[in-house]
Motif scaffolding. Structure first.
Motif, PDB file in Angstrom:
ATOM      1  N   ARG B  63       0.862  -1.180   0.000  1.00  0.00           N
ATOM      2  CA  ARG B  63       0.000   0.000   0.000  1.00  0.00           C
ATOM      3  C   ARG B  63       0.898   1.230   0.000  1.00  0.00           C
ATOM      4  O   ARG B  63       1.807   1.354   0.772  1.00  0.00           O
ATOM      5  CB  ARG B  63      -0.888   0.025   1.245  1.00  0.00           C
ATOM      6  CG  ARG B  63      -1.830  -1.137   1.350  1.00  0.00           C
ATOM      7  CD  ARG B  63      -3.208  -0.679   1.819  1.00  0.00           C
ATOM      8  NE  ARG B  63      -4.104  -1.817   1.878  1.00  0.00           N
ATOM      9  CZ  ARG B  63      -4.693  -2.323   0.821  1.00  0.00           C
ATOM     10  NH1 ARG B  63      -4.473  -1.793  -0.378  1.00  0.00           N
ATOM     11  NH2 ARG B  63      -5.491  -3.365   0.942  1.00  0.00           N
ATOM     12  N   ARG B  67       0.275   4.131  -5.280  1.00  0.00           N
ATOM     13  CA  ARG B  67      -0.562   3.031  -5.770  1.00  0.00           C
ATOM     14  C   ARG B  67      -2.044   3.420  -5.741  1.00  0.00           C
ATOM     15  O   ARG B  67      -2.771   3.228  -6.715  1.00  0.00           O
ATOM     16  CB  ARG B  67      -0.309   1.796  -4.900  1.00  0.00           C
ATOM     17  CG  ARG B  67      -1.015   0.540  -5.356  1.00  0.00           C
ATOM     18  CD  ARG B  67      -0.734  -0.564  -4.352  1.00  0.00           C
ATOM     19  NE  ARG B  67      -1.399  -1.794  -4.707  1.00  0.00           N
ATOM     20  CZ  ARG B  67      -0.902  -2.690  -5.556  1.00  0.00           C
ATOM     21  NH1 ARG B  67       0.245  -2.477  -6.143  1.00  0.00           N
ATOM     22  NH2 ARG B  67      -1.565  -3.794  -5.834  1.00  0.00           N
ATOM     23  N   THR B  71      -4.553   3.961  -8.930  1.00  0.00           N
ATOM     24  CA  THR B  71      -5.797   3.215  -9.047  1.00  0.00           C
ATOM     25  C   THR B  71      -6.982   4.149  -9.265  1.00  0.00           C
ATOM     26  O   THR B  71      -7.850   3.892 -10.100  1.00  0.00           O
ATOM     27  CB  THR B  71      -6.009   2.354  -7.788  1.00  0.00           C
ATOM     28  OG1 THR B  71      -4.844   1.557  -7.584  1.00  0.00           O
ATOM     29  CG2 THR B  71      -7.211   1.461  -7.936  1.00  0.00           C
ATOM     30  N   ARG B 131       3.177  -5.930  -7.652  1.00  0.00           N
ATOM     31  CA  ARG B 131       3.848  -4.652  -7.453  1.00  0.00           C
ATOM     32  C   ARG B 131       3.085  -3.553  -8.185  1.00  0.00           C
ATOM     33  O   ARG B 131       2.384  -3.818  -9.158  1.00  0.00           O
ATOM     34  CB  ARG B 131       5.288  -4.732  -7.969  1.00  0.00           C
ATOM     35  CG  ARG B 131       6.212  -5.442  -6.988  1.00  0.00           C
ATOM     36  CD  ARG B 131       7.620  -5.428  -7.490  1.00  0.00           C
ATOM     37  NE  ARG B 131       7.748  -6.184  -8.745  1.00  0.00           N
ATOM     38  CZ  ARG B 131       8.854  -6.189  -9.479  1.00  0.00           C
ATOM     39  NH1 ARG B 131       9.887  -5.493  -9.115  1.00  0.00           N
ATOM     40  NH2 ARG B 131       8.900  -6.902 -10.589  1.00  0.00           N
ATOM     41  N   THR B 132       3.235  -2.337  -7.686  1.00  0.00           N
ATOM     42  CA  THR B 132       2.508  -1.201  -8.261  1.00  0.00           C
ATOM     43  C   THR B 132       2.800  -1.066  -9.746  1.00  0.00           C
ATOM     44  O   THR B 132       1.907  -0.780 -10.551  1.00  0.00           O
ATOM     45  CB  THR B 132       2.909   0.090  -7.522  1.00  0.00           C
ATOM     46  OG1 THR B 132       2.624  -0.078  -6.142  1.00  0.00           O
ATOM     47  CG2 THR B 132       2.141   1.287  -8.060  1.00  0.00           C
ATOM     48  N   ARG B 135       0.657  -3.494 -11.781  1.00  0.00           N
ATOM     49  CA  ARG B 135      -0.746  -3.078 -11.864  1.00  0.00           C
ATOM     50  C   ARG B 135      -0.898  -1.905 -12.828  1.00  0.00           C
ATOM     51  O   ARG B 135      -1.764  -1.906 -13.698  1.00  0.00           O
ATOM     52  CB  ARG B 135      -1.246  -2.704 -10.463  1.00  0.00           C
ATOM     53  CG  ARG B 135      -2.586  -2.007 -10.496  1.00  0.00           C
ATOM     54  CD  ARG B 135      -3.127  -1.750  -9.106  1.00  0.00           C
ATOM     55  NE  ARG B 135      -3.780  -2.937  -8.567  1.00  0.00           N
ATOM     56  CZ  ARG B 135      -4.662  -2.890  -7.566  1.00  0.00           C
ATOM     57  NH1 ARG B 135      -4.962  -1.752  -7.008  1.00  0.00           N
ATOM     58  NH2 ARG B 135      -5.222  -3.989  -7.113  1.00  0.00           N
TER      59      ARG B 135
END
Lengths: 126, 157
Positions: B63, B67, B71, B131-132, B135
């Protein structure tokens, strides 16, 4: 999706990667249903690839065939279907279905985009 | 009830504060001297943190502000993609006249409209522990693939 699940032998598994993958029958049904759904955009792409150059030739614009669009039209369904199958390996049924559905939607979106681009770049045909 | 089994000693009983007597149970010392109210509170807070209470739980997903920001940013972008495809579906039309082609075209338009939502949900649900960068990469690929060209070309030309 995350969280501990207990398998038959009582050992804890930590994530979906270790969970038992979907059974062969359910996987086969999923492959088949989505193969049929992907088949139509693929059929359209192939039929465009065959028919459009002939139309352009007849219209006197044989050099202006948008080959890249025709190739995208054929390649997109194949790549997205194969990609969804590859990424779904070892996963449960729901993630597999989700990826295949997202790929199918993307295939149709790309098909509509390709058709619109083809109309834009189309030269005046005799 | 446990107190009934203890020998009643009138002298000892008078030494114990009345409040203490009412708020504690025999055997509390064996459980670490935590009174029931406090013990419940501690347990509640431990339940709120699965990683602390359950050693078998999945590792805490990464987190970070970046991130979360990515999103949310992509949620807005994908919403725009969905709106774009709703508008695109008004523009495009099947050149064919037979019923099957018409139905297939309508189906294609419908799934194109939901494509943005499907791609976003797929990335969101299948990369909780990734991992960010992974994504964001899948989000970005989807935006690139799902650009609503029909409406964009109509607006630009």
């Amino acid at each position: 999706m995350s969280g501990a699940t207990t398998t038959d032998d009582g050992s804890d598994t930590l994530d979906t990667e270790d969970a038992p993958p979907a059974s062969l029958v359910s996987r086969a049904i999923l492959w088949l249903v989505f193969a049929i759904l992907y088949a139509y955009p693929l059929f359209e792409g192939i039929s465009n690839l065959i028919a459009l150059p002939a139309v352009y030739q007849a219209g006197g614009a044989g050099g202006a065939v948008p080959w890249y669009l025709l190739i995208i039209g054929v390649a997109a369904p194949v790549i997205l279907y194969a990609g969804a199958l590859l990424l779904g390996r070892g996963r449960e049924l729901f993630p597999r279905a989700l990826m295949l559905a997202a790929g199918l939607a993307a295939t149709n979106a790309m098909f509509l985009s390709v058709v619109q681009w083809a109309q834009l770049v189309q030269p005046a045909l005799k | 009830m446990a107190r009934t089994s203890e020998p009643i000693d009138p002298d000892a009983e008078t030494e114990i504060d009345a409040d203490d007597d009412a708020l504690s149970w025999a055997g509390d010392d064996l459980r670490g001297g935590i009174d029931p109210l406090t013990r419940n509170r501690v347990n509640a807070s431990r339940d709120g943190d699965p990683a602390a209470s359950d050693p078998d739980a999945a590792p805490e997903p990464p987190r970070s502000l970046a991130r979360t920001a990515a999103t949310v940013l992509f949620a807005v972008l994908y919403l725009a993609v969905v709106v774009g495809w709703i508008l695109s579906a008004q523009i495009t039309g099947s050149p064919a006249t037979d019923v099957f082609s018409q139905v297939a075209w309508q189906f294609g338009e419908f799934v194109a409209i939901v494509s943005g939502a499907l791609w976003y949900l797929t990335v969101l649900t299948l990369t909780p522990d990734s991992r960010t960068r992974v994504r964001v990469g899948w989000f970005a690929l989807g935006v690139g693939v799902l650009v609503p060209w029909p409406v964009l070309l109509a607006v630009l030309s």
